[in-house]
Design a protein around this motif. Structure first.
Motif: not given
Lengths: 345, 345
Positions: B235, B198-199, A252, B202, A255, B213, B149, A258-260, B223, B145-146
């Motif tokens: 997540x 943020x998500x 968590x 990014x 994410x 990101x 995205x 860093x977001x990756x 998350x 999150x995927x």
């Protein structure tokens, strides 16, 4: 007339400029020729690291990873440095108690401050978690981030580990320092992802590991923006948890900060299980490694290899060890895989 | 026999190697010779940026800033790209409502979903904030999150701004893109610090601004780590706010995610006031700039320069303008300081 050696030709001038302007580039070239992991014994752990770096960085390799995605995360306590007999940040908090009581004398006769002030180590070690938390809140919050940084820096400069009589910041594992450098020389961005306090670790991570503050993800409290008596903006550390960067909190936190998803992760305890799992679940090349503390002579032995029941082995339990085998995580044996443990050895 | 020009001397070989291996180095050299900000008119705003970069990067300068500390933060909406008539992320959320209602048909007759489905723009624009929040929660949370995205990427590829009929990602300000590149070429690390999600930001920040990101700080929700039906880690975006990255939340978010005070910051609204204040309050060289939207012909005009009362000027109020003067922030007039506004102009 000067000899050819003395006259800088255009080529020599360029080489000198390059040496001054692009040390990173030369370091990469040098690495390609010598062993990047000299403190590691030959074996499956060293091999796993070297193979991973080669296959992810060789253009055209089916497991090539573009540079921006080369994110690697490291747990800190027990993975990059010694975590026994007690986390150094907890020692910092205990050492701060006298100053806290000087500022608020009414705490001298209140538990758990009374026990800590007594200096009775066994009684302190017996303090239950909820009592210990009162110490953490009293010593890690209520001040500005600058005041905290100043106090912790002073402590880090003077405090000594009881066994090696050295600053805590020297108790980092030389083989892991080599892994950090080797990865960075190959375009990886190295992050610390720790259950320890983010503000605390950020103070020394750049100096000790070459990891800048913005690449330290840790347990973090709320800060509150406000103004001091002169109207200058300050951020105050509040007694409210924002991110508990342990177990599920590690992916968590990754994410969030860093977001990756990392392509490689290093840990040593049950607190790292989800980070290793999450890392390994991504597509393409993946590396997950756990440090097993099985070297009582040079460091400590508290892993499942000691034949102790789960309840006695601390954070690296038999079930984590079984998970490692099942999930294709590579176990690093301190005893067998590391030629040297510390730089001062 | 080949001429001297054709035979690569050791010096030439080194130069060629350098050209291949270190493009960043050559880019810096090239920058020094040409105007790094060609879309800016000469004037105090351009001068402030160029002077700041020169004095912070010239070794020996009294205001020299070591490279690791060259952190610069940019607000996004209204600072790097168009924020009118409505934030693009809000449009994304409104556009997602039909899909949400298809998945949960019972919402079709429930407000605010009913109004959004009606397509009545005036009624939608009149929705109070707490109703709008229900839309945001329904369209930004509850998925992995995927999944988020993938949906947002699809939308960004197809949605068009009503005025310019272009993808939102093309509505970035060319002069600010030049500032980002100019700063990076001089060793600054550029961050977005946005009140937006943020998500969401990014997803396109790397492609659109060259900002990865991990250098996007924005409003973030919790998350939750878990496992899908196949046991694979996921997540999930939860309907719980973790960081409200606006106003005081901006310096708080900067401390959480970066851990260093920026040396320069760019904003355009009351939501950026604390970030500019915090940046400016550090020691040594500091740059704080705000974009004034005073160009109704090429973009929009909604700043105090229009002579409107505070209640009518949106986010850049007269009091912010007065603060800028008082605090030595540099105002960027879109009308006077920018030769071009967009790359497609």
């Amino acid at each position: 007339m000067r000899s050819m050696e003395e006259i800088p030709s255009p080529g020599r001038r360029m080489a000198m400029l390059l040496a001054v302007a692009a040390p990173g580039l030369l370091a990469v070239a040098a690495h390609a020729q010598s062993d990047p992991l000299p403190s590691w014994n030959e074996g499956p752990a060293k091999q796993a690291i070297v193979s991973f770096v080669k296959e992810t960085t060789t253009p055209g390799s089916p497991r090539f990873v573009p540079e921006p995605e080369r994110i690697v995360t490291f747990d800190q306590d027990g993975t990059l440095w010694v975590e026994k007999p007690i986390y150094s940040q907890v020692i910092y908090c205990l050492d701060r108690v006298p100053a806290v009581v000087r500022a608020k004398p009414e705490l001298a006769n209140v538990e758990p401050f009374k026990t800590v002030l007594s200096g009775d180590r066994e009684a302190i070690a017996r303090l239950p978690m909820e009592e210990l938390e009162k110490i953490l809140v009293a010593t890690l919050t209520g001040m500005s981030v600058e005041e905290f940084r100043a106090e912790a820096t002073k402590w880090l400069d003077t405090a000594r580990d009881p066994r090696w009589k050295r600053p805590y910041t020297e108790l980092t594992y030389l083989p892991m320092q080599e892994v950090l450098k080797y990865l960075r020389a190959n375009g990886f961005k190295t992050y610390i992802v720790t259950g320890g306090g983010q503000d605390f670790v950020r103070i020394y991570a750049e100096r000790v590991y070459g990891i800048p503050p913005e690449q330290v993800v840790g347990t973090a409290g709320v800060t509150k923006y406000g103004y001091d008596k002169d109207g200058k903006p300050i951020l105050t550390k509040e007694p409210k948890l924002l991110l508990n960067d342990d177990k599920a909190g590690k992916p968590e936190g990754i994410h969030l900060m860093i977001g990756r998803r990392p392509v490689a992760a290093f840990g040593n305890s049950g607190g790292d299980r989800e980070m290793l799992e999450y890392t390994k679940a991504g597509g393409g090349a993946r590396l997950a490694m756990i440090v097993l503390h099985d070297d009582a002579v040079r460091e400590y032995a508290y892993g499942p290899a000691q034949g102790l029941p789960d309840s006695k082995v601390g954070t690296f339990s038999q079930s984590l060890y079984d998970d490692a085998r099942k999930s294709d995580w590579t176990v690093i044996s301190m005893k067998n895989d590391w030629k040297r443990v510390f730089a001062f050895d």
